[in-house]
Design an enzyme around this catalytic site. Sequence first.
Site, mmCIF file in Angstrom:
data_model
loop_
_atom_site.group_PDB
_atom_site.id
_atom_site.type_symbol
_atom_site.label_atom_id
_atom_site.label_comp_id
_atom_site.label_asym_id
_atom_site.label_seq_id
_atom_site.Cartn_x
_atom_site.Cartn_y
_atom_site.Cartn_z
ATOM 1 N N ASP A 1 -2.156 11.890 23.146
ATOM 2 C CA ASP A 1 -0.830 11.849 22.515
ATOM 3 C C ASP A 1 -0.865 12.326 21.079
ATOM 4 O O ASP A 1 0.183 12.631 20.500
ATOM 5 C CB ASP A 1 -0.287 10.408 22.534
ATOM 6 N N ALA B 1 -4.340 7.487 22.363
ATOM 7 C CA ALA B 1 -4.119 7.355 23.812
ATOM 8 C C ALA B 1 -4.699 8.540 24.578
ATOM 9 O O ALA B 1 -3.983 9.252 25.291
ATOM 10 C CB ALA B 1 -2.620 7.224 24.107
ATOM 11 N N HIS C 1 -7.355 15.635 25.181
ATOM 12 C CA HIS C 1 -6.103 15.592 25.935
ATOM 13 C C HIS C 1 -5.498 14.240 25.604
ATOM 14 O O HIS C 1 -5.921 13.198 26.134
ATOM 15 C CB HIS C 1 -6.397 15.732 27.432
ATOM 16 N N LYS D 1 5.293 15.858 26.841
ATOM 17 C CA LYS D 1 4.112 15.695 27.685
ATOM 18 C C LYS D 1 2.863 15.595 26.824
ATOM 19 O O LYS D 1 2.840 16.016 25.669
ATOM 20 C CB LYS D 1 3.979 16.894 28.638
ATOM 21 N N TYR E 1 -4.581 3.426 9.981
ATOM 22 C CA TYR E 1 -4.152 3.786 11.337
ATOM 23 C C TYR E 1 -5.353 3.984 12.267
ATOM 24 O O TYR E 1 -5.362 3.527 13.420
ATOM 25 C CB TYR E 1 -3.310 5.059 11.262
ATOM 26 N N ASP F 1 0.811 -1.217 0.000
ATOM 27 C CA ASP F 1 0.000 0.000 0.000
ATOM 28 C C ASP F 1 0.849 1.273 0.000
ATOM 29 O O ASP F 1 0.477 2.275 -0.609
ATOM 30 C CB ASP F 1 -0.924 0.004 1.216
ATOM 31 N N ASP G 1 -4.616 9.643 5.652
ATOM 32 C CA ASP G 1 -4.808 10.397 6.883
ATOM 33 C C ASP G 1 -3.748 11.468 7.089
ATOM 34 O O ASP G 1 -2.673 11.447 6.497
ATOM 35 C CB ASP G 1 -4.801 9.457 8.096
#
Length: 269
Positions: free
Chosen positions: A157, A192, A155, A139, A170, A62, A129
């Site tokens: 990652d 996450a 909030h 952070k 994904y 792909d 994407d």
Amino acid sequence: MHRNGEGTNRSLGISYRRDYEREALIVYEVLKVEFDVVFFVESSQPFDNLPPADAVIVVGGDGTVLRTLKKVQLPVIGVKAGRLGFFSSYHVNELEKLVLDLHAWRFKEDKRWLLKVEHDGLALYALNDAVLQKDVDQKIVDFHVRMQDGTFDYHADGLVISTPTGSSAYALALGGPIMLPNVEAFEITPMAPQFLATRSLVIPSSENVIVDASAPVNLVVDGDLIAKVSSISVSKSDRKIVLLRPIEYDFSSSIKEKIGYGRRVLNGY
């Protein structure tokens, strides 16, 4: 393009991934007997000044198809030599069928639209994407999403903004829904997230979405790292790509074969 009659004068190009040069040469040797193969190029190389062709045969997975689609304005036929091969409808051991389909030009056009991703005056285009992702040692980041129907805050990652095509990539691995290719929507899936109840958001393709991050994050478009950004806008592009599929192709069979989704567990069930 030639659409009718014998296809011996049809012109084709071949694009391939470096790891699969041996398989690409097999495809070349078969096709050159029947057709005019006007270029044979490794997919990471520049595609400057290539001669015109009726279609490009892409040998690889792909990622190879994605790279090729970004470089040509031609229909693409995928020949699988990689792993999943969502964009590929033929395998290197099915070249006889490919030759017959090329002669008769017996294909179904699978048209897909792209996202337009803008930042700092630069426009990029995503078939799968656009991903905003923090560094490993960074952070957790606050993402503020604005659109016509209001605002949302994450909030997390990172965020994955995907087309229907990219919904099985994904975004799916992050727990997002599978959308059929003809759905007029795109989705936002957090990576996450701090709040476990946070799930994917499906929004109309007519929306213009603006995402602001509380700190610079990595912008990755179709797997290519672009830049560090703090804000992007995402909308449906007018650009479309065309994959040529066998007449018998359908999307449900593809995802059953590739990832087992919706497949019968027992015969007769």
